[in-house]
Motif scaffolding. Structure first.
Motif, PDB file in Angstrom:
ATOM      1  N   LEU A  33       0.814  -1.215   0.000  1.00  0.00           N
ATOM      2  CA  LEU A  33       0.000   0.000   0.000  1.00  0.00           C
ATOM      3  C   LEU A  33       0.850   1.269   0.000  1.00  0.00           C
ATOM      4  O   LEU A  33       0.315   2.363  -0.125  1.00  0.00           O
ATOM      5  N   ARG A  34       2.158   1.121   0.121  1.00  0.00           N
ATOM      6  CA  ARG A  34       3.036   2.290   0.100  1.00  0.00           C
ATOM      7  C   ARG A  34       3.016   2.930  -1.289  1.00  0.00           C
ATOM      8  O   ARG A  34       3.151   2.229  -2.293  1.00  0.00           O
ATOM      9  N   PRO A  35       2.886   4.259  -1.382  1.00  0.00           N
ATOM     10  CA  PRO A  35       2.869   4.887  -2.703  1.00  0.00           C
ATOM     11  C   PRO A  35       4.211   4.814  -3.415  1.00  0.00           C
ATOM     12  O   PRO A  35       4.270   4.808  -4.640  1.00  0.00           O
ATOM     13  N   PHE A  36       5.298   4.769  -2.635  1.00  0.00           N
ATOM     14  CA  PHE A  36       6.632   4.707  -3.241  1.00  0.00           C
ATOM     15  C   PHE A  36       7.584   4.059  -2.245  1.00  0.00           C
ATOM     16  O   PHE A  36       7.490   4.283  -1.047  1.00  0.00           O
ATOM     17  N   HIS A  37       8.513   3.245  -2.750  1.00  0.00           N
ATOM     18  CA  HIS A  37       9.505   2.634  -1.864  1.00  0.00           C
ATOM     19  C   HIS A  37      10.783   2.351  -2.638  1.00  0.00           C
ATOM     20  O   HIS A  37      10.809   2.331  -3.871  1.00  0.00           O
ATOM     21  N   PHE A  38      11.872   2.117  -1.873  1.00  0.00           N
ATOM     22  CA  PHE A  38      13.180   1.838  -2.447  1.00  0.00           C
ATOM     23  C   PHE A  38      13.588   0.401  -2.132  1.00  0.00           C
ATOM     24  O   PHE A  38      12.974  -0.289  -1.312  1.00  0.00           O
TER      25      PHE A  38
END
Length: 248
Positions: A33-38
């Motif tokens: 559900l995270r909009p952006f991740h690394f």
């Protein structure tokens, strides 16, 4: 009646088993559900290159004389290498993600040249070999389509473009590749949700879209006897099979 009873009990046990699997505790239930991740990646790959040979050719030597030659060239095996990098992934919808993955690819290509105009005592063409070390900076841009999550795994397919910058061309080899290349890539993978991170093994195939051979290389050679090998090919298409592990 007894057979029907046994069948009913078996169905109940199977249903209970499936129900128990569906109620398995999910690791990291909100990670998607995270909009952006690394993340980071490490992997291995096999690389090959398709070469279109020119066939018979006429070579002009330094003294002005011309000779006819027939030389073929081939990368006669898939050569292994490794790749490392980082990634950033943007959640577009529930099933689609956009991934950018700048990486480094390291490897070696082995070329074999066969000169049919010069044969040995047994009538076999003479051979020359070239080992070409390769180091590429890539910036893969991929669209990922993921299926629904089931317990702690989620399969997906991906497709994208991967432009690469060649860091290791040499001017004194028989063949020289251009400073750049562009690949289309297709692959499959699966997300495995572990207690502390998500592991994503992925297998993909890359195919070069442009002729990566530096066709102007022959003009810069000081040793003109190398021309019969340099001019043996007119077109190349690079290929890779890449197995990558993403840690997110």
């Amino acid at each position: 009646m007894r057979r029907i009873l046994y069948t009913y009990i078996f169905i109940l046990i199977a249903t209970a088993s499936v129900s128990a699997q569906s109620r398995k505790v999910q690791n990291r239930p909100y990670t998607d559900l995270r909009p952006f991740h690394f993340g980071v990646l490490v992997g291995t790959h096999l690389q090959d290159i398709e070469l279109e040979n020119v066939g018979p050719q006429t070579i002009t030597l330094e003294d002005g004389t011309s000779i006819d030659r027939l030389v073929t060239v081939d990368q006669d095996r898939w050569d292994a290498g490794f790749n490392v990098g980082v990634l950033g992934e943007l959640r577009l919808t529930e099933n689609f993600q956009l991934r950018l993955a700048p990486s480094m690819y390291f490897g070696t290509r082995h070329f074999t040249f066969r000169n049919f105009s010069e044969v040995d005592s047994e009538g076999r063409p003479t051979e020359q070999r070239q080992d070409m070390k390769s180091a590429y900076i890539s910036l893969a841009s991929d669209i990922i389509f993921a299926g629904p999550r089931y317990n702690n795994h989620r399969p997906y397919i991906m497709a994208g473009l991967n432009p690469m910058l060649n860091l290791s061309p040499k001017d004194n080899d028989y063949l020289k590749l251009k400073r750049y290349d562009v690949f289309v890539e297709l692959g499959i993978g699966c997300d495995f949700y572990l207690p502390f991170f998500k592991l994503r093994p992925e297998l993909k195939f890359l195919y070069g879209l442009i002729n990566s051979l530096d066709t102007e290389h022959g003009k810069n050679l000081r040793d003109k006897s190398m021309l019969q090998y340099t001019n043996a090919a007119r077109d190349t298409r690079s290929k890779m099979v890449v197995l990558t592990f993403y840690f997110e």
